[in-house]
Design a protein around this motif. Structure first.
Motif, mmCIF file in Angstrom:
data_model
loop_
_atom_site.group_PDB
_atom_site.id
_atom_site.type_symbol
_atom_site.label_atom_id
_atom_site.label_comp_id
_atom_site.label_asym_id
_atom_site.label_seq_id
_atom_site.Cartn_x
_atom_site.Cartn_y
_atom_site.Cartn_z
ATOM 1 N N MET A 1 -7.730 -17.520 -20.078
ATOM 2 C CA MET A 1 -6.453 -17.770 -20.694
ATOM 3 C C MET A 1 -5.405 -16.870 -20.037
ATOM 4 S SD MET A 1 -5.363 -17.607 -24.669
ATOM 5 C CE MET A 1 -5.404 -19.314 -25.101
ATOM 6 N N ILE A 2 -4.205 -17.402 -19.884
ATOM 7 C CA ILE A 2 -3.116 -16.651 -19.263
ATOM 8 C C ILE A 2 -2.517 -15.675 -20.275
ATOM 9 C CG2 ILE A 2 -0.796 -16.837 -18.298
ATOM 10 C CD1 ILE A 2 -1.604 -19.521 -17.124
ATOM 11 N N ASP A 3 -2.371 -14.440 -19.849
ATOM 12 C CA ASP A 3 -1.731 -13.420 -20.680
ATOM 13 C C ASP A 3 -0.217 -13.574 -20.507
ATOM 14 O OD1 ASP A 3 -0.593 -11.126 -21.787
ATOM 15 O OD2 ASP A 3 -2.285 -9.864 -21.185
ATOM 16 N N LEU A 4 0.419 -14.208 -21.464
ATOM 17 C CA LEU A 4 1.845 -14.497 -21.367
ATOM 18 C C LEU A 4 2.707 -13.243 -21.320
ATOM 19 C CD1 LEU A 4 2.097 -17.592 -23.734
ATOM 20 C CD2 LEU A 4 1.905 -17.553 -21.241
ATOM 21 N N GLU A 5 2.244 -12.183 -21.935
ATOM 22 C CA GLU A 5 3.003 -10.933 -21.890
ATOM 23 C C GLU A 5 3.033 -10.364 -20.470
ATOM 24 O OE1 GLU A 5 5.021 -9.618 -24.241
ATOM 25 O OE2 GLU A 5 4.553 -11.526 -25.205
ATOM 26 N N LYS A 6 1.961 -10.532 -19.723
ATOM 27 C CA LYS A 6 1.939 -10.068 -18.335
ATOM 28 C C LYS A 6 2.705 -11.023 -17.422
ATOM 29 C CE LYS A 6 -2.331 -7.428 -18.504
ATOM 30 N NZ LYS A 6 -3.710 -7.302 -17.993
ATOM 31 N N LEU A 7 2.714 -12.298 -17.766
ATOM 32 C CA LEU A 7 3.392 -13.299 -16.954
ATOM 33 C C LEU A 7 4.915 -13.215 -17.100
ATOM 34 C CD1 LEU A 7 3.195 -15.742 -15.082
ATOM 35 C CD2 LEU A 7 2.955 -17.190 -17.116
ATOM 36 N N LYS A 8 5.387 -12.872 -18.261
ATOM 37 C CA LYS A 8 6.815 -12.852 -18.538
ATOM 38 C C LYS A 8 7.617 -12.002 -17.549
ATOM 39 C CE LYS A 8 10.061 -12.405 -22.343
ATOM 40 N NZ LYS A 8 10.242 -12.101 -23.761
ATOM 41 N N PRO A 9 7.231 -10.748 -17.254
ATOM 42 C CA PRO A 9 8.024 -9.974 -16.291
ATOM 43 C C PRO A 9 7.961 -10.543 -14.869
ATOM 44 C CG PRO A 9 6.127 -8.696 -17.052
ATOM 45 C CD PRO A 9 6.181 -9.944 -17.870
ATOM 46 N N ILE A 10 6.896 -11.214 -14.543
ATOM 47 C CA ILE A 10 6.787 -11.841 -13.217
ATOM 48 C C ILE A 10 7.791 -12.982 -13.105
ATOM 49 C CG2 ILE A 10 5.270 -13.176 -11.707
ATOM 50 C CD1 ILE A 10 2.952 -11.459 -12.917
ATOM 51 N N ILE A 11 7.872 -13.792 -14.153
ATOM 52 C CA ILE A 11 8.827 -14.895 -14.162
ATOM 53 C C ILE A 11 10.255 -14.360 -14.118
ATOM 54 C CG2 ILE A 11 9.755 -16.782 -15.562
ATOM 55 C CD1 ILE A 11 6.827 -17.311 -16.451
ATOM 56 N N GLU A 12 10.524 -13.336 -14.882
ATOM 57 C CA GLU A 12 11.864 -12.738 -14.889
ATOM 58 C C GLU A 12 12.214 -12.174 -13.509
ATOM 59 O OE1 GLU A 12 14.148 -13.050 -17.259
ATOM 60 O OE2 GLU A 12 12.648 -14.277 -18.288
ATOM 61 N N GLY A 13 11.255 -11.541 -12.864
ATOM 62 C CA GLY A 13 11.481 -11.016 -11.518
ATOM 63 C C GLY A 13 11.780 -12.121 -10.522
ATOM 64 N N TYR A 14 11.079 -13.237 -10.644
ATOM 65 C CA TYR A 14 11.316 -14.366 -9.745
ATOM 66 C C TYR A 14 12.703 -14.954 -9.988
ATOM 67 C CZ TYR A 14 10.537 -18.628 -7.076
ATOM 68 O OH TYR A 14 10.641 -19.652 -6.154
ATOM 69 N N LYS A 15 13.124 -15.019 -11.233
ATOM 70 C CA LYS A 15 14.464 -15.529 -11.548
ATOM 71 C C LYS A 15 15.545 -14.657 -10.915
ATOM 72 C CE LYS A 15 13.486 -17.760 -15.981
ATOM 73 N NZ LYS A 15 13.746 -17.689 -17.437
ATOM 74 N N GLU A 16 15.313 -13.359 -10.867
ATOM 75 C CA GLU A 16 16.267 -12.459 -10.223
ATOM 76 C C GLU A 16 16.224 -12.598 -8.707
ATOM 77 O OE1 GLU A 16 15.801 -8.408 -11.537
ATOM 78 O OE2 GLU A 16 15.720 -9.024 -13.650
ATOM 79 N N LEU A 18 15.218 -15.322 -6.891
ATOM 80 C CA LEU A 18 15.489 -16.666 -6.383
ATOM 81 C C LEU A 18 16.913 -16.889 -5.875
ATOM 82 C CD1 LEU A 18 14.215 -19.406 -5.817
ATOM 83 C CD2 LEU A 18 14.821 -20.090 -8.146
ATOM 84 N N PRO A 19 17.959 -16.518 -6.595
ATOM 85 C CA PRO A 19 19.315 -16.822 -6.094
ATOM 86 C C PRO A 19 19.600 -16.240 -4.704
ATOM 87 C CG PRO A 19 19.413 -16.167 -8.390
ATOM 88 C CD PRO A 19 18.002 -15.903 -7.921
ATOM 89 N N ASN A 20 19.071 -15.081 -4.418
ATOM 90 C CA ASN A 20 19.310 -14.454 -3.119
ATOM 91 C C ASN A 20 18.408 -14.981 -2.019
ATOM 92 O OD1 ASN A 20 21.328 -12.803 -4.197
ATOM 93 N ND2 ASN A 20 19.819 -11.331 -4.898
ATOM 94 N N HIS A 21 17.401 -15.774 -2.380
ATOM 95 C CA HIS A 21 16.444 -16.283 -1.402
ATOM 96 C C HIS A 21 16.297 -17.799 -1.467
ATOM 97 C CE1 HIS A 21 15.450 -12.035 -1.899
ATOM 98 N NE2 HIS A 21 15.099 -12.095 -0.639
ATOM 99 N N TRP A 22 17.281 -18.458 -2.079
ATOM 100 C CA TRP A 22 17.208 -19.901 -2.276
ATOM 101 C C TRP A 22 17.003 -20.644 -0.962
ATOM 102 C CZ3 TRP A 22 15.732 -23.285 -5.453
ATOM 103 C CH2 TRP A 22 16.109 -24.620 -5.329
ATOM 104 N N LYS A 23 17.667 -20.200 0.097
ATOM 105 C CA LYS A 23 17.553 -20.862 1.398
ATOM 106 C C LYS A 23 16.084 -20.942 1.848
ATOM 107 C CE LYS A 23 18.665 -18.681 5.107
ATOM 108 N NZ LYS A 23 19.340 -17.927 6.137
ATOM 109 N N ASP A 24 15.318 -19.902 1.565
ATOM 110 C CA ASP A 24 13.910 -19.864 1.973
ATOM 111 C C ASP A 24 12.972 -20.500 0.946
ATOM 112 O OD1 ASP A 24 14.602 -18.453 4.288
ATOM 113 O OD2 ASP A 24 14.539 -16.554 3.200
#
Length: 81
Positions: A1-16, A18-24
């Motif tokens: 099972m996925i630990d959503l508490e551990k996944l949440k900061p990863i998703i938030e980091g990716y959201k930050e 993504l805008p600067n790396h959208w081209k890639d």
């Protein structure tokens, strides 16, 4: 099972990130959309449907040493006797 508490900061980091790396990163999101638009689990010809649905995955389903898309195409398109 996925630990959503551990996944949440990863998703938030990716959201930050993504805008600067959208081209890639854009091609990945386009590949997902293309896959979703062409996927039909009930297709009469699964092989052709799979090849079409995954044709824009480029390096996402292949690398220097592994070719999962190619192997699935091989298995899905091989006729058994």
């Amino acid at each position: 099972m996925i630990d959503l508490e551990k996944l949440k900061p990863i998703i938030e980091g990716y959201k930050e990130y993504l805008p600067n790396h959208w081209k890639d990163e854009k091609y990945k999101w386009e590949a997902i959309q293309y896959f979703q638009d062409h996927w039909d689990i009930d297709a009469k010809n699964f092989c052709e449907m799979f090849k079409t649905a995954t044709e824009k995955t480029f390096n996402l389903l292949a690398s220097g040493y592994a070719y999962p898309r190619g192997m699935i195409v091989n298995f899905a398109c091989t006729k058994t006797k």
